[in-house]
Design an enzyme around this catalytic site. Sequence first.
Site, short mmCIF file in Angstrom:
data_model
loop_
_atom_site.label_atom_id
_atom_site.label_comp_id
_atom_site.label_asym_id
_atom_site.label_seq_id
_atom_site.Cartn_x
_atom_site.Cartn_y
_atom_site.Cartn_z
N GLU A 53 0.87 -1.17 0.00
CA GLU A 53 0.00 0.00 0.00
C GLU A 53 0.91 1.23 0.00
OE1 GLU A 53 -2.71 0.25 3.31
OE2 GLU A 53 -3.50 2.17 2.60
N ARG A 296 5.79 -13.07 9.49
CA ARG A 296 6.47 -11.79 9.25
C ARG A 296 7.91 -11.86 9.70
NH1 ARG A 296 2.50 -7.71 8.95
NH2 ARG A 296 3.97 -6.02 9.33
N LYS A 306 4.71 0.80 9.54
CA LYS A 306 4.74 2.05 8.78
C LYS A 306 4.28 3.21 9.65
CE LYS A 306 3.69 0.20 4.25
NZ LYS A 306 2.47 -0.10 3.50
#
Length: 592
Positions: A53, A296, A306
């Site tokens: 994104e 992850r 982020k």
Amino acid sequence: MSQTPAVPADSAPEKRLDGASASPEKRDFIRQIVREDLAQGRHRSVRTRFPPEPNGYLHIGHAKAICLDFGIAAEFGGACNLRLDDTNPAKEDPEFVAAIQDDVRWLGFDWANLRHASDYFEVLYLAAEKLVQQGDAFVCDLSAEQVRQYRGTLTEPGRNSPWRDRSPAENLDLLRRMRAGEFPDGARTLRARIDMASGNINLRDPALYRIKHVEHQNTGNAWPIYPMYDFAHALSDAIEGITHSLCTLEFEDHRPLYDWCVDKVDLAGHPALLQPLLDKGLPLEAARPRQIEFSRLNINFTVMSKRKLTQLVLEGLVEGWDDPRMYTLQGLRRRGYTPASLRLLVDRVGISKQNSVIDFSVLEGCLREDLDASAPRRMAVVDPLRLVLTNLPEGHEETLTFSNHPKDETQGTRQIPFSRELWIEREDFAELPPKGFKRLVPGGEVRLRGAGIIRCDEVIKDTNGTITELRGWLDPDSRPGMSGANRKVKGTIHWVSATGGVAAEIRLFDRLFSVPRPDDESEGKSYRDYLNPDSRRVVTGYVEPAAALAAPEQSFQFERTGYFVADRRDHTADRPVFNRSVTLRDTWAAQA
Ligand code: ATP
Ligand code: MG
């Protein structure tokens, strides 16, 4: 997040730097699935995608996803798309889009197609109309707060929305009016009609579209409604013919919804839905994608969301997205991390479904390993102390030849100026040496790397008692090639000519956080409280001319000092600027 033991830096199963392997398909469970699918003829070829994104810069965690998505496509002769998941225009920015492309290329990958979820807005909308007509979606007038109340909890089922049984005709009319911009933000949503009693909350009639009168960086003001992540993501994968949709474990609970979207819309069976893309000339491969989750990448001493990285920048706690202390790919790059070192990290950490936290020393170890093999050696003095060799004539200058790399002859040699006046490292001299000190002391001898053996005869101080200069004698028989050159002395130190060397700004970076778990908020603290006050120290040192002449981003080992990189933005031959990428040894392990 479970705290399974971190991988120690020296436990590498194999030493390789390119991430490739003799039998890549055997390396992890995802590669095994891919290999089996190909063997069974389930797909003509493998298609993957990396779907960031564009609401921030990529971080080191993304390197894992990039290496996996692009790596698998490359290893199995397939293709990987870069798809910007731009369904949330309020937070997205073209600056991020450019940085993402830069980062992926820098890591050594290239995409088959660059796509945006917004390229598919027409198709997604037609798919939504199809769901409405099938009775699989409805327009709901509940407010966000009411939706929450109706949703239920993990232990209690939700309740049906009072709008759930609108007729397909009414729903279609309302959806079209949503699309036409008739209603204000938040007034209505389009929801999937699945099961409010499902044990999986993601299936309790999740929203598919919301009203947002926000300009979009690609589609401008064409759309007052935007698709939700799960719907857009699943269908984008199907549109692109993604065979293996790889994502992190937090999406495991979303997989049933992902499959629901793919199956109910059934793009492959309804090619008319794809007409808007054919009109745009986009090549299509519609297929049924399979989502596979992996754990992850987590590394201690870092923050990796982020949101937190954005806060560090916006609050001025670092100097920007590419501050060399940041765990963004841009920051790591500026710090001197190489693409090969990050690929090695991903390879070493491996792919599994097991959550773990990797020790920071593993990351640093990967960089040392890459640079030890590849980086030319140079001499630089970080904390300079003048040394005058009194038995050389005033103005004496000569040139010595040094090899660039002790283990790699192909790197050749370079010339280093040597002169009567030199810089040595202040810490390489001790007036009152601690026990075991092997370097220069008053009256003692030490070898100057590649130049000969010197003796310290005199220590000169200023009125405060600070040492300002040493005076010494260079043994003429100990020069390179002379009979006494191999005479034994205890220590060897590095040096830079005071007349031939170049002053340089040297930025001594260290870890940004001083604790292993900066994310830990248990004592009412936040990661801001754990910033390492010594993470950046700037000094003026001296480097040999061959270092000053480096191109930006060139890495070196400064002998005995560490690995450094010529700063990507600020370094010039006239005003050299070097960033310390990593020390030669792990200085944190001793403290832990
Ligand atoms: P964050 O949660 O850190 O803010 P994100 O997951 O929102 O990041 P996206 O842009 O959605 O960021 O991520 C793009 C892809 O990268 C996704 O497929 C995601 O699963 C993957 N990814 C994100 N963080 C990690 C990580 N720490 N390790 C491995 N893959 C990751
Ligand atoms: Mg995300």
